[in-house]
Design an enzyme around this catalytic site. Structure first.
Site, PDB file in Angstrom:
ATOM      1  N   MET A   1      68.124  33.288  62.881  1.00  0.00           N
ATOM      2  CA  MET A   1      68.846  31.855  62.775  1.00  0.00           C
ATOM      3  C   MET A   1      69.527  31.909  61.437  1.00  0.00           C
ATOM      4  O   MET A   1      69.194  31.423  60.404  1.00  0.00           O
ATOM      5  CB  MET A   1      67.766  30.864  62.627  1.00  0.00           C
ATOM      6  CG  MET A   1      67.233  30.400  64.101  1.00  0.00           C
ATOM      7  SD  MET A   1      65.795  29.510  64.235  1.00  0.00           S
ATOM      8  CE  MET A   1      64.718  30.984  64.240  1.00  0.00           C
TER       9      MET A   1
ATOM     10  N   HIS B   1      64.292  36.398  66.729  1.00  0.00           N
ATOM     11  CA  HIS B   1      65.145  35.449  66.661  1.00  0.00           C
ATOM     12  C   HIS B   1      65.930  35.233  65.449  1.00  0.00           C
ATOM     13  O   HIS B   1      65.286  34.475  64.406  1.00  0.00           O
ATOM     14  CB  HIS B   1      64.457  34.294  67.439  1.00  0.00           C
ATOM     15  CG  HIS B   1      65.169  32.760  67.460  1.00  0.00           C
ATOM     16  ND1 HIS B   1      64.681  31.557  67.731  1.00  0.00           N
ATOM     17  CD2 HIS B   1      66.521  32.581  67.582  1.00  0.00           C
ATOM     18  CE1 HIS B   1      65.580  30.810  67.714  1.00  0.00           C
ATOM     19  NE2 HIS B   1      66.869  31.248  67.577  1.00  0.00           N
TER      20      HIS B   1
ATOM     21  N   GLY C   1      65.137  25.518  63.849  1.00  0.00           N
ATOM     22  CA  GLY C   1      65.027  25.359  62.545  1.00  0.00           C
ATOM     23  C   GLY C   1      63.483  24.913  62.175  1.00  0.00           C
ATOM     24  O   GLY C   1      62.977  25.508  61.062  1.00  0.00           O
TER      25      GLY C   1
ATOM     26  N   GLY D   1      59.213  24.492  63.819  1.00  0.00           N
ATOM     27  CA  GLY D   1      58.404  24.626  64.691  1.00  0.00           C
ATOM     28  C   GLY D   1      57.586  23.176  64.914  1.00  0.00           C
ATOM     29  O   GLY D   1      57.794  22.324  64.186  1.00  0.00           O
TER      30      GLY D   1
ATOM     31  N   MET E   1      67.765  27.210  73.421  1.00  0.00           N
ATOM     32  CA  MET E   1      66.767  26.342  72.557  1.00  0.00           C
ATOM     33  C   MET E   1      66.610  24.990  73.359  1.00  0.00           C
ATOM     34  O   MET E   1      67.464  24.583  73.880  1.00  0.00           O
ATOM     35  CB  MET E   1      67.592  26.057  71.396  1.00  0.00           C
ATOM     36  CG  MET E   1      67.735  27.335  70.479  1.00  0.00           C
ATOM     37  SD  MET E   1      66.208  28.324  69.997  1.00  0.00           S
ATOM     38  CE  MET E   1      65.298  27.354  69.150  1.00  0.00           C
TER      39      MET E   1
ATOM     40  N   ASP F   1      62.680  28.216  74.068  1.00  0.00           N
ATOM     41  CA  ASP F   1      62.204  28.305  72.738  1.00  0.00           C
ATOM     42  C   ASP F   1      62.111  26.726  72.205  1.00  0.00           C
ATOM     43  O   ASP F   1      63.209  26.299  71.935  1.00  0.00           O
ATOM     44  CB  ASP F   1      62.938  29.229  71.804  1.00  0.00           C
ATOM     45  CG  ASP F   1      62.377  29.254  70.533  1.00  0.00           C
ATOM     46  OD1 ASP F   1      61.148  28.612  70.070  1.00  0.00           O
ATOM     47  OD2 ASP F   1      62.771  29.863  69.728  1.00  0.00           O
TER      48      ASP F   1
ATOM     49  N   SER G   1      55.161  32.155  68.922  1.00  0.00           N
ATOM     50  CA  SER G   1      55.954  32.509  67.713  1.00  0.00           C
ATOM     51  C   SER G   1      55.125  32.644  66.667  1.00  0.00           C
ATOM     52  O   SER G   1      54.243  31.517  66.336  1.00  0.00           O
ATOM     53  CB  SER G   1      56.967  31.339  67.721  1.00  0.00           C
ATOM     54  OG  SER G   1      57.431  31.269  66.451  1.00  0.00           O
TER      55      SER G   1
ATOM     56  N   HIS H   1      57.184  36.542  69.271  1.00  0.00           N
ATOM     57  CA  HIS H   1      58.478  36.359  68.748  1.00  0.00           C
ATOM     58  C   HIS H   1      58.485  35.971  67.140  1.00  0.00           C
ATOM     59  O   HIS H   1      57.608  35.261  66.581  1.00  0.00           O
ATOM     60  CB  HIS H   1      58.609  34.669  69.369  1.00  0.00           C
ATOM     61  CG  HIS H   1      59.950  34.028  69.363  1.00  0.00           C
ATOM     62  ND1 HIS H   1      60.902  34.297  70.002  1.00  0.00           N
ATOM     63  CD2 HIS H   1      60.186  33.038  68.478  1.00  0.00           C
ATOM     64  CE1 HIS H   1      62.001  33.706  69.600  1.00  0.00           C
ATOM     65  NE2 HIS H   1      61.595  32.902  68.829  1.00  0.00           N
TER      66      HIS H   1
ATOM     67  N   MET I   1      64.951  32.446  59.568  1.00  0.00           N
ATOM     68  CA  MET I   1      65.962  31.534  59.225  1.00  0.00           C
ATOM     69  C   MET I   1      66.373  31.404  57.675  1.00  0.00           C
ATOM     70  O   MET I   1      65.516  32.085  56.935  1.00  0.00           O
ATOM     71  CB  MET I   1      64.791  30.400  59.273  1.00  0.00           C
ATOM     72  CG  MET I   1      64.151  29.942  60.449  1.00  0.00           C
ATOM     73  SD  MET I   1      63.345  28.462  60.535  1.00  0.00           S
ATOM     74  CE  MET I   1      62.691  28.274  61.948  1.00  0.00           C
TER      75      MET I   1
ATOM     76  N   ASP J   1      60.979  34.273  63.919  1.00  0.00           N
ATOM     77  CA  ASP J   1      61.916  33.593  63.773  1.00  0.00           C
ATOM     78  C   ASP J   1      62.271  33.861  62.176  1.00  0.00           C
ATOM     79  O   ASP J   1      61.616  33.633  61.265  1.00  0.00           O
ATOM     80  CB  ASP J   1      61.390  32.084  63.819  1.00  0.00           C
ATOM     81  CG  ASP J   1      61.077  31.741  65.322  1.00  0.00           C
ATOM     82  OD1 ASP J   1      62.054  31.485  66.205  1.00  0.00           O
ATOM     83  OD2 ASP J   1      59.879  31.611  65.493  1.00  0.00           O
TER      84      ASP J   1
END
Ligand code: DX5
Ligand code: ZN
Length: 216
Positions: free
Chosen positions: A68, A66, A142, A144, A137, A175, A8, A33, A37, A35
């Site tokens: 979010m 991913h 939200g 790491g 998850m 994850d 990630s 990966h 958000m 993320d």
């Protein structure tokens, strides 16, 4: 069985994303990966399209994105254009998951669906045979660097059983809180793809850490 490590980017040095991509290219990681958000679905904000485009330029592995974010349907085409090879959305953020699945497929990329640890695995039943990937998850989305939730093993077993019963072909990704210590047990439990942020990017030797996660 498919065994993939998807490091990630969230834990990488954002001042030197080119170096992070070069490390990924040189490693046994098959995916990267990413993320995204929005500060609404999750309390944190990460990054968006310009960063994804930059990473797409330097990284020659598939980008496992991913989302979010609320209203993922608004941004599917832009994420596909920015370089997403796999686009995963949260079940909690949409009213009609099948509609989102079809939208992502229509971009010619792979589609994933994901749930936080407090959502029953049973909600995935109608979707496992239409998606390429299910992400469970193993921390609350939200941030790491959180600790792996041990109850996740029962959820992985339930999902594995569901996929086999329905003769579906999606892969299982997990994850959150994945490291060299639990990687083997996760693969043994039927997980195909391990996302690992801090365990990889905070390691002294990320390439060796990725190798050790795969080796078991
Ligand atoms: C958390 C993100 C994860 C995160 C994992 O919301 O979805 O991908 O980067 O970080 P680690 O591996 O450090 O738990
Ligand atoms: Zn993630």
């Amino acid at each position: 069985m498919t065994k993939i490590i998807s490091p990630s980017l969230l834990s990488a040095d954002f001042g030197n994303l080119e170096a992070a991509c070069k490390m990924i290219n040189a490693s046994e990681a098959e995916w990267l990966h990413i993320d995204v958000m929005d500060g609404v679905f999750v309390p944190n904000i990460s990054f968006g399209f310009p960063v994804l485009e930059a990473v797409n330029k330097y990284c020659n592995k598939p980008l496992d994105v991913h989302l979010m974010i609320v209203h993922p349907e608004k941004y599917i085409t832009r994420f596909a254009k920015a370089g997403a090879d796999i686009l995963t959305f949260h079940y909690e953020t949409v009213e009609n998951p099948l509609e989102i699945i079809e939208l992502i497929k229509s971009e010619g990329i792979k589609v994933g669906i994901t749930i936080n640890p407090d959502v029953p695995v049973s909600v995935l039943e109608p979707y496992v045979d239409t998606v390429d990937l299910v992400l469970l998850m193993t921390v609350f989305a939200g941030y790491g660097g959180q600790q792996f939730i041990e109850d996740s093993y029962a959820r992985i077993a339930e999902l594995r059983e569901m996929i086999e019963r329905k003769n579906a072909h999606c892969v299982i990704e997990v994850d959150g809180g994945v490291n060299v210590q639990n990687a083997q047990q996760l693969f043994d439990s039927g997980v195909n793809v391990l996302v690992a942020g801090s365990a990889v990017f905070n390691a002294n030797n990320p390439i060796e850490t990725i190798h050790n996660m795969l080796k078991g």
